[in-house]
Design a protein around this motif. Sequence first.
Motif, PDB file in Angstrom:
ATOM      1  N   ALA A   1       6.971  -3.522  -3.611  1.00  0.00           N
ATOM      2  CA  ALA A   1       6.292  -4.936  -3.600  1.00  0.00           C
ATOM      3  C   ALA A   1       5.360  -4.954  -2.531  1.00  0.00           C
ATOM      4  O   ALA A   1       4.349  -5.591  -3.014  1.00  0.00           O
ATOM      5  CB  ALA A   1       7.481  -5.751  -4.137  1.00  0.00           C
ATOM      6  N   SER A   2       5.840  -4.943  -1.192  1.00  0.00           N
ATOM      7  CA  SER A   2       4.902  -5.429   0.209  1.00  0.00           C
ATOM      8  C   SER A   2       3.847  -4.463  -0.427  1.00  0.00           C
ATOM      9  O   SER A   2       2.718  -4.846  -0.362  1.00  0.00           O
ATOM     10  CB  SER A   2       5.778  -4.351   1.131  1.00  0.00           C
ATOM     11  N   ALA A   3       3.663  -3.022  -0.936  1.00  0.00           N
ATOM     12  CA  ALA A   3       2.579  -2.241  -1.776  1.00  0.00           C
ATOM     13  C   ALA A   3       1.651  -2.973  -1.556  1.00  0.00           C
ATOM     14  O   ALA A   3       0.153  -2.846  -1.310  1.00  0.00           O
ATOM     15  CB  ALA A   3       3.151  -1.050  -1.758  1.00  0.00           C
ATOM     16  N   LEU A   4       1.598  -3.857  -2.861  1.00  0.00           N
ATOM     17  CA  LEU A   4       0.912  -4.131  -3.324  1.00  0.00           C
ATOM     18  C   LEU A   4       0.270  -5.111  -2.977  1.00  0.00           C
ATOM     19  O   LEU A   4      -0.550  -6.240  -3.250  1.00  0.00           O
ATOM     20  CB  LEU A   4       1.932  -4.592  -4.869  1.00  0.00           C
ATOM     21  N   ASP A   5       1.173  -6.118  -2.575  1.00  0.00           N
ATOM     22  CA  ASP A   5       1.631  -7.693  -1.924  1.00  0.00           C
ATOM     23  C   ASP A   5      -0.244  -7.080  -0.662  1.00  0.00           C
ATOM     24  O   ASP A   5      -0.945  -7.975  -0.302  1.00  0.00           O
ATOM     25  CB  ASP A   5       2.310  -8.134  -0.999  1.00  0.00           C
ATOM     26  N   HIS A   6      -0.062  -6.139  -0.411  1.00  0.00           N
ATOM     27  CA  HIS A   6      -0.986  -6.003   0.881  1.00  0.00           C
ATOM     28  C   HIS A   6      -1.716  -4.580   0.814  1.00  0.00           C
ATOM     29  O   HIS A   6      -2.671  -4.922   1.955  1.00  0.00           O
ATOM     30  CB  HIS A   6       0.461  -6.175   2.396  1.00  0.00           C
ATOM     31  N   ALA A   7      -2.067  -3.701   0.230  1.00  0.00           N
ATOM     32  CA  ALA A   7      -2.917  -3.057  -0.059  1.00  0.00           C
ATOM     33  C   ALA A   7      -4.754  -3.981   0.344  1.00  0.00           C
ATOM     34  O   ALA A   7      -5.240  -2.769   0.528  1.00  0.00           O
ATOM     35  CB  ALA A   7      -3.619  -2.799  -1.399  1.00  0.00           C
ATOM     36  N   ALA A   8      -4.991  -4.876  -0.095  1.00  0.00           N
ATOM     37  CA  ALA A   8      -6.496  -5.658   0.069  1.00  0.00           C
ATOM     38  C   ALA A   8      -6.406  -6.200   1.766  1.00  0.00           C
ATOM     39  O   ALA A   8      -7.850  -5.970   1.907  1.00  0.00           O
ATOM     40  CB  ALA A   8      -6.340  -6.445  -0.835  1.00  0.00           C
ATOM     41  N   HIS A   9      -5.123  -5.985   2.005  1.00  0.00           N
ATOM     42  CA  HIS A   9      -5.618  -6.203   3.391  1.00  0.00           C
ATOM     43  C   HIS A   9      -5.245  -5.033   4.815  1.00  0.00           C
ATOM     44  O   HIS A   9      -5.423  -4.764   5.746  1.00  0.00           O
ATOM     45  CB  HIS A   9      -3.745  -6.869   4.033  1.00  0.00           C
ATOM     46  N   ARG A  10      -5.656  -4.136   3.478  1.00  0.00           N
ATOM     47  CA  ARG A  10      -5.620  -2.075   5.223  1.00  0.00           C
ATOM     48  C   ARG A  10      -4.454  -2.096   5.108  1.00  0.00           C
ATOM     49  O   ARG A  10      -4.618  -1.613   6.529  1.00  0.00           O
ATOM     50  CB  ARG A  10      -6.660  -2.622   5.491  1.00  0.00           C
ATOM     51  N   VAL A  11      -3.325  -2.717   4.468  1.00  0.00           N
ATOM     52  CA  VAL A  11      -2.605  -2.119   5.321  1.00  0.00           C
ATOM     53  C   VAL A  11      -1.335  -1.149   4.384  1.00  0.00           C
ATOM     54  O   VAL A  11      -1.149  -2.037   3.174  1.00  0.00           O
ATOM     55  CB  VAL A  11      -1.170  -3.058   5.751  1.00  0.00           C
ATOM     56  N   ARG A  12      -0.938   0.522   4.639  1.00  0.00           N
ATOM     57  CA  ARG A  12      -0.865   1.028   3.560  1.00  0.00           C
ATOM     58  C   ARG A  12       1.342   0.884   3.463  1.00  0.00           C
ATOM     59  O   ARG A  12       1.971   1.344   4.877  1.00  0.00           O
ATOM     60  CB  ARG A  12      -1.073   2.492   3.917  1.00  0.00           C
ATOM     61  N   ILE A  13       1.595   1.177   2.966  1.00  0.00           N
ATOM     62  CA  ILE A  13       3.447   0.939   2.633  1.00  0.00           C
ATOM     63  C   ILE A  13       4.296   2.056   1.755  1.00  0.00           C
ATOM     64  O   ILE A  13       3.794   1.784   1.228  1.00  0.00           O
ATOM     65  CB  ILE A  13       3.869  -0.795   2.440  1.00  0.00           C
ATOM     66  N   ASN A  14       4.289   2.483   2.496  1.00  0.00           N
ATOM     67  CA  ASN A  14       5.389   3.595   1.293  1.00  0.00           C
ATOM     68  C   ASN A  14       6.741   4.487   2.166  1.00  0.00           C
ATOM     69  O   ASN A  14       7.311   3.604   3.142  1.00  0.00           O
ATOM     70  CB  ASN A  14       4.931   5.359   2.109  1.00  0.00           C
TER      71      ASN A  14
END
Length: 254
Positions: A174-187
Motif C-alpha cells: 500500500a505504501s509503495a502505491l501511495d508514494h511511487a510518484a514521489h520516487r520513494v521505493r518501498i519493498n
Amino acid sequence: MTAIFPDTAGFAGKIAFVTGAASGIGAATARRLGGLGARVVLADRDSEGLAAMAAEFEEEDVLALDIDVTSIAVVERAIAKGVGHFGGIDLAVNSAGFDLARCETGEYAADDWERIISVNLTGVFNALRHEIPAMIVRGGGSIVNVASVLGLRGFAGQPAYTAAKHGVIGLTKASALDHAAHRVRINAVAPGFIETPLLGHLNDEKKQAAALLHPMARLGEADEIANVILFLLSDAASFVTGACFDADGGYLAK
C-alpha cells in the motif's frame, strides 16, 4: 547506463536509517551499508548493542539512537535527529522485531498479542510515517521492510507474529502505491529462519528442526538477508517497488 549490483559507489555518501540495528539482520545491514560508504543512523532499544555497533563506525559516519519503535512520537524525534545530524535520509531499513514462544491462538495472552503487533507491525508504520516525508523532500529514496516467510504462510503457534508479518507485507504494498510518484521505493524481504538472537529461545534440537524446514537444510545467515536488502536499496532495483523478495532457502517453494 543501468546500474548493476553490486555498485559499491552507489551507497557512498548516502544517509541510511536502520531500526533493529543492534543485532541480527539490522546490524548486518547497517554494517554493510557503513562499509560501502553510507552514513548510518542506528536505531534500537538495546543501548549496549547500539554502543557496540556504533564503535565499528568512524564517529562522523554514525549516529546511535536508543528508541522504542512502538511510540510514533519517539520515532518522529529520532528521524528528525537523523535528518538534523546528517542533512536528510536517503535509505531506510525497518528491521526492529521480536517473537515469543509458541502458543496456540485459543490460549494466546492478549498482552502478548499487543506487544508483538506493536513492535513488528505498528513499529514499521511509525517508521514509514516519518521516513517517507523525509525522503520526499530529498527527491526520493528507498525503504526495505523486514517481513518473514510467516508473512506469506500460516504457522501454528505463532498467531501474533504471523499476523504482524502479513501486515508488514500489505503495508509495504500500500505504501509503495501511495508514494511511487514521489520516487520513494518501498519493498519487503521475507527471510526464512535465520541464525540471529530472534531464535535465541530455541534449544539446539529445535534449531535443527527449524533448519530442516528449508529445502537447503540449514538456517540462513544475517549477511545473506543483508545482501537482498542491499539490492533492494540500490539503484540496481530502480524499477522495483511494492515487491516482497523471498530469501528463505526454498521454504516457500514447497
